[in-house]
Design a protein around this motif. Structure first.
Motif, PDB file in Angstrom:
ATOM      1  N   PHE A   3       2.416   1.761  -3.420  1.00 48.78           N
ATOM      2  CA  PHE A   3       1.431   2.205  -4.404  1.00 48.78           C
ATOM      3  C   PHE A   3       1.175   3.701  -4.271  1.00 48.78           C
ATOM      4  N   TYR A   4       0.896   4.135  -3.044  1.00 47.24           N
ATOM      5  CA  TYR A   4       0.555   5.546  -2.861  1.00 47.24           C
ATOM      6  C   TYR A   4       1.763   6.458  -3.084  1.00 47.24           C
TER       7      TYR A   4
ATOM      8  N   PHE B 282      -2.295  -1.357  -8.703  1.00 49.75           N
ATOM      9  CA  PHE B 282      -2.137  -1.665  -7.276  1.00 49.75           C
ATOM     10  C   PHE B 282      -1.901  -3.164  -7.083  1.00 49.75           C
TER      11      PHE B 282
ATOM     12  N   TRP C 253       0.276   6.418  -7.251  1.00 51.15           N
ATOM     13  CA  TRP C 253      -0.892   7.279  -7.009  1.00 51.15           C
ATOM     14  C   TRP C 253      -0.697   8.697  -7.537  1.00 51.15           C
TER      15      TRP C 253
ATOM     16  N   ARG D  73      -2.019   9.365 -11.113  1.00 50.99           N
ATOM     17  CA  ARG D  73      -3.386   9.033 -11.521  1.00 50.99           C
ATOM     18  C   ARG D  73      -3.976  10.116 -12.414  1.00 50.99           C
ATOM     19  N   GLU D  74      -3.542  11.367 -12.224  1.00 56.11           N
ATOM     20  CA  GLU D  74      -4.075  12.450 -13.056  1.00 56.11           C
ATOM     21  C   GLU D  74      -3.676  12.228 -14.515  1.00 56.11           C
TER      22      GLU D  74
ATOM     23  N   MET E 142      -5.745   1.942 -12.468  1.00 51.53           N
ATOM     24  CA  MET E 142      -5.117   2.187 -11.165  1.00 51.53           C
ATOM     25  C   MET E 142      -5.296   0.991 -10.239  1.00 51.53           C
ATOM     26  N   PHE E 143      -6.443   0.376 -10.325  1.00 55.92           N
ATOM     27  CA  PHE E 143      -6.693  -0.791  -9.486  1.00 55.92           C
ATOM     28  C   PHE E 143      -5.756  -1.937  -9.868  1.00 55.92           C
TER      29      PHE E 143
ATOM     30  N   VAL F 151       0.844  -1.204   0.000  1.00 56.03           N
ATOM     31  CA  VAL F 151       0.000   0.000   0.000  1.00 56.03           C
ATOM     32  C   VAL F 151       0.876   1.250   0.000  1.00 56.03           C
TER      33      VAL F 151
ATOM     34  N   GLN G 158      -9.890   4.038 -13.693  1.00 57.12           N
ATOM     35  CA  GLN G 158     -10.056   3.403 -12.384  1.00 57.12           C
ATOM     36  C   GLN G 158      -9.546   1.964 -12.422  1.00 57.12           C
TER      37      GLN G 158
END
Lengths: 226, 215
Positions: free
Chosen positions: B11-12, B48, B16, B19-20, B44-45, B8, B41
């Motif tokens: 990923f962030y 992850f 993350w 994402r833009e 991005m999923f 996590v 979406q």
């Protein structure tokens, strides 16, 4: 067709490159992503981070002081002054219990009420014996300004009448008109068609409320206190 | 548990923030905004779930575009199975813009006037023209021209030789010019093919009307 030359920057290329700066609203997208991704920081990670931030000597001292001030503030706010029982709030309590039966436990006797209230509110002021002419119907515990009060509803004159009891250190009456019945003075109040008489004695705050007259309520309250 | 926490955190930290770019690219790829958002979406999923495969220090944006590309292909395949008539190879002959031939006659030539013309076009004009490009050319224009990735990297993402990327980029630019030309003619910025009165960009006209509005 001419061969592609990436180093050639003409008007079209510049405009296309500019699309990279097209603003997009991420708020909705992020809100949707929250539903399918784990949270950025699990709660324990936040605590670890905060602790690691605070555990330098100077910061720890400052944090300790802040914690102390916060705890004292909370304790003072919770225990410092009794909560004010306004007629509006008491009428709400009455209407929610009597009209909506919200969370009330049905009872047939004062003994039932004692047992039920002992579980919910062990520190509730003790109820006296069975009052004559008052049929116990239900009981519950309500809060006024984070202070608990025990409530027992009776049927009197075919009308529900609610007795509310709390420690005088927790709840006090809002100043209002006074009514003296058989030498005992009650503070009276009314809201939403609900009348109430209140008294504080021997460390207990008591309120009797219903759609009966103030005088009848005072009469019943007096009989309850005997 | 610790492994999940690290996943996590990676990923962030690594993906993350991009994402833009993914959302913007999806919206340039797909005309329908809701579908584009779904595409981004899903990308991005998936990123992850696959974060273990991402090598820290490499180009995260390019890695995300690879996933976006795969998701898009999966969706097109699923769509094709449903409709049974959608081209999967992104045939370059499926150029959707009406009135365009396979051999575009480019009237907006490179040069100062063309540059002024491009400045006068609204972003929405360009985006509409990009949307109208065939799928594979649209990808190429998106990654090469808009996102500015190296040609070799684009070739790797799209899984085609470098020469194909160059050819598609060149063809895509020509198609865009061809798509934008009628807009410029319609607004009177350039002389149309019939030779009627120009209304803007040439030197004499632009000096006469310096205050002309930029739509």
């Amino acid at each position: 067709m001419t061969d592609y030359n990436p180093s050639k920057q003409d008007g079209l290329s510049k405009r296309l490159r500019g699309l990279r700066r097209t603003p997009v609203n991420l708020a909705d997208f992020d809100a949707r992503m929250v539903n399918c991704l784990p949270p950025r920081k699990p709660p324990q990670a936040i605590w670890k981070m905060l602790l690691s931030q605070l555990l330098t000597p100077a910061r720890a001292t400052a944090a300790g002081l802040l914690m102390l001030i916060a705890v004292v503030g909370i304790v003072v706010s919770l225990t410092g002054r009794p909560a004010l029982a306004s007629p509006q709030r008491l009428a709400e309590v009455y209407l929610s219990s009597v009209d909506d039966h919200g969370g009330a436990t049905p009872i047939k006797s004062i003994a039932d009420a004692r047992r039920a209230l002992d579980r919910k509110f062990p520190l509730a002021p003790q109820l006296s014996g069975e009052p004559a002419g008052m049929q116990p119907m239900s009981c519950c515990v309500h809060e006024i300004g984070r202070r608990q009060m025990a409530c027992v509803t009776f049927v009197v004159d075919k009308q529900p009448v609610m007795l509310a009891l709390a420690s005088a250190t927790d709840v006090r009456s809002e100043p209002g008109s006074e009514l003296t019945f058989q030498g005992t003075t009650y503070v009276t109040g009314s809201s939403d068609g609900v009348n109430m008489v209140m008294i504080q004695s021997d460390g207990t705050w008591m309120c009797l409320m219903g759609r009966l007259s103030h005088k009848r309520l005072a009469e019943l309250a007096t009989s309850l206190r005997e | 548990m610790e492994k999940d926490r690290i996943k996590v955190e990676r990923f962030y930290r690594l993906l993350w923030p991009h994402r833009e770019s993914v959302l913007r690219a999806a919206r340039l790829l797909v005309r329908d905004a809701a579908t584009a958002d779904d595409l981004a979406q899903e990308t991005m999923f998936k990123s992850f779930r696959s974060i273990d495969q991402f090598a820290e220090g490499t180009n995260a944006r390019a890695w995300l575009y690879s996933i976006l590309r795969n998701v898009r292909i999966d969706w097109l395949r699923a769509d094709a199975r449903r409709k049974n008539d959608v081209s999967l190879d992104g045939s370059e002959s499926d150029f959707e813009h009406p009135g365009l031939s396979d051999d575009p006659v480019v009237c907006i030539e490179d040069g100062d006037d063309a540059e002024q013309l491009m400045d006068r076009l609204a972003d929405s004009d360009l985006i509409d023209a990009v949307h109208a490009l065939p799928e594979e050319i649209r990808w190429t224009i998106l990654l090469v021209e808009i996102e500015g990735l190296e040609l070799a990297r684009v070739a790797a993402i799209l899984g085609v030789p470098l020469g194909t990327i160059k050819s598609r980029a060149s063809r895509g630019r020509a198609m865009l010019r061809q798509a934008l030309e009628p807009i410029a003619c319609e607004r009177g910025w350039i002389r149309n093919r019939g030779g009627s009165v120009p209304n803007g960009v040439n030197e004499s006209e632009s000096s006469k009307h310096p205050e002309r509005r930029h739509d």
